[in-house]
Design an enzyme around this catalytic site. Structure first.
Site, short mmCIF file in Angstrom:
data_model
loop_
_atom_site.label_atom_id
_atom_site.label_comp_id
_atom_site.label_asym_id
_atom_site.label_seq_id
_atom_site.Cartn_x
_atom_site.Cartn_y
_atom_site.Cartn_z
N VAL A 30 37.36 44.44 69.05
CA VAL A 30 38.11 45.31 68.14
C VAL A 30 37.51 46.71 68.21
O VAL A 30 36.29 46.88 68.18
CB VAL A 30 38.06 44.79 66.69
CG1 VAL A 30 38.83 45.74 65.77
CG2 VAL A 30 38.65 43.39 66.60
N ASP A 75 41.38 30.18 57.27
CA ASP A 75 40.06 30.75 57.60
C ASP A 75 39.69 31.86 56.62
O ASP A 75 39.20 32.92 57.01
CB ASP A 75 40.05 31.28 59.03
CG ASP A 75 38.62 31.50 59.55
OD1 ASP A 75 37.69 30.90 58.98
OD2 ASP A 75 38.44 32.25 60.52
#
Length: 435
Positions: A63, A181
């Protein structure tokens, strides 16, 4: 009850900001509806974005932080996916199931408390998801408060964070999406104090699945936030697994440490999912031993015999009844929470909500909709849509560095040689790539 300009409740779709143009019914995941976020072709990342630096990496890829070009000065987070591999050799076999799910879901989702996907860009052997940039996440905020001379997260901030998190979760569940998650690192926070549920890599639709959810993904939810029905080997599960994780996050915001910090037993070479004995022990130490009286369905769980064995071997060390209230009161005392302190207090309503989130039996566990109507949110004054409101401290900006292989190799999107760092190795399949 709620502060001015805070989202209002709509029975179909959750809470929506006032006057922002949202329809009164919830945006739905309708396959017939054209996606609001289209797939962009013949456009390269470097044509539209200037890369500022590297944020993080994971099993999915990397990222980066970026700034828009061509008059678009907003900040973005660009997720660059790794190719699927056969062993250690790059094969370009396609995208992972996780990447495909995240792209398909994020392209349809549209809610102020869910991370916003701007676009998807396809390049040769490479794919990018461009998201709005968020300056913080809950893990970073919790860590900031654990440093010396710092104090507990103020009770009004915890309340705002939790309300916005449940707000986004209600939207997901209303649209048949399980996140699977939820943890502090995946709860993003903008510089203006808005909460965004992020990282939908493990999310999936649960409307009339063809097979049990277990058959598709045998391990979901990071171990410390994993619901007891998952630890007990349930082959099918419900949105209740997300609410257990919210309870764990709530507890962590108050105590500044994971409430159930167990050690994960890894799968063996045959990919058999082991009984998570240590994690279950951590839960039992605080919540007490689950019995068929409080959780009737537990006796039919695949790992029930393992639980019985654990209970027999550790009998002297286990509480038969819940110790959660003692844990909660100790947490408030150690954190300096009280009606007379600057931090305020979540009070008795906070404990009641926490205990209903951390309910053993998933059929009795509070839902996101019920939680948003709980006295913890109804009482105690307005809830700010800016979780930082009234907080005098400053949180550090997200760490952005140049320490990344893509940056050093010149393969970062936005440089001359865009694409994967190993794209020059095509045609040399025998070459093994170091991670």
């Amino acid at each position: 009850m709620y502060g001015r300009n805070f989202p209002f409740f709509n029975s179909l779709g959750g809470f929506y900001p006032r006057g922002n143009g949202f329809p009164l019914d919830a945006p739905s995941l309708d396959p017939r509806k054209p996606s609001g976020t289209g797939y962009t072709s013949k456009v390269r990342v470097r044509d539209k974005y200037r890369i500022v630096g590297f944020i993080s990496s994971g099993t999915y890829g990397r990222v980066y932080k970026a700034i828009g070009k061509n008059g678009e000065k907003r900040e973005f987070a660009i997720k660059k996916f790794k190719p699927d591999k056969e062993g250690e050799i790059i094969q370009y076999t396609g995208l992972s199931q996780s990447a495909i799910r995240e792209m398909s879901l994020c392209s349809e989702l549209d809610h102020p408390n869910v991370v916003q996907l701007e676009e998807i860009i396809l390049e040769d052997k490479c794919i990018f998801m461009v998201f709005e940039y968020t300056e913080h996440d809950l893990l970073q905020i919790i860590h900031h408060h654990t440093q010396p001379q710092r104090h507990a997260i103020p009770a009004p901030m915890v309340r705002s964070i939790l309300f916005q998190l449940l707000n986004g979760l209600l939207y997901l569940h209303t649209n048949w999406v399980l996140h699977r998650d939820l943890k502090p690192a995946n709860i993003l926070v903008t510089s203006s104090g808005a909460i965004r549920v992020g990282d939908l890599g493990l999310a999936r639709l649960f409307y009339k699945p063809l097979n049990s959810l277990f058959s598709g993904d045998k391990v979901v939810v990071t171990i410390w936030y994993r619901a007891p029905e998952l630890l007990m080997g349930s082959r099918h599960y419900t949105p209740a697994v997300d609410l257990w994780a919210v309870g764990c996050i709530f507890a962590e915001l108050l105590s500044l440490r994971p409430i159930f910090k167990g050690e994960e037993a890894k799968m063996d070479s045959k990919k058999t999912v082991p009984f998570q004995r240590n994690q279950m022990m951590k839960i039992i130490e605080i919540m007490g031993l689950p019995t068929k009286e409080i959780w009737p369905g537990i006796t039919s769980m695949p790992e029930f015999s393992q639980l019985q064995s654990l209970a027999m071997s550790r009998a002297p060390h286990f509480n038969r009844s819940s110790n959660l209230e003692n844990w909660y009161q100790s947490c408030l005392k150690n954190g300096g929470y009280s009606a007379n302190s600057s931090a305020g207090t979540p009070g008795a309503d906070g404990f009641d909500l926490l205990s209903r989130l951390l309910e053993y039996d998933p059929t009795k566990r509070i839902t996101a909709r019920e939680a948003l109507e709980h006295p913890y949110f109804k009482n105690g004054g307005p809830i700010s849509a800016n979780c930082f409101e009234g907080f005098e401290g400053k949180y550090p900006h997200r760490r952005v560095t140049q320490d990344d292989n893509d940056i050093r190799s010149g393969s970062l999107p936005g440089t001359k040689r865009s694409g994967l760092p190993d794209d020059s190795l095509m045609g040399r399949a025998s070459k093994r790539i170091k991670e």
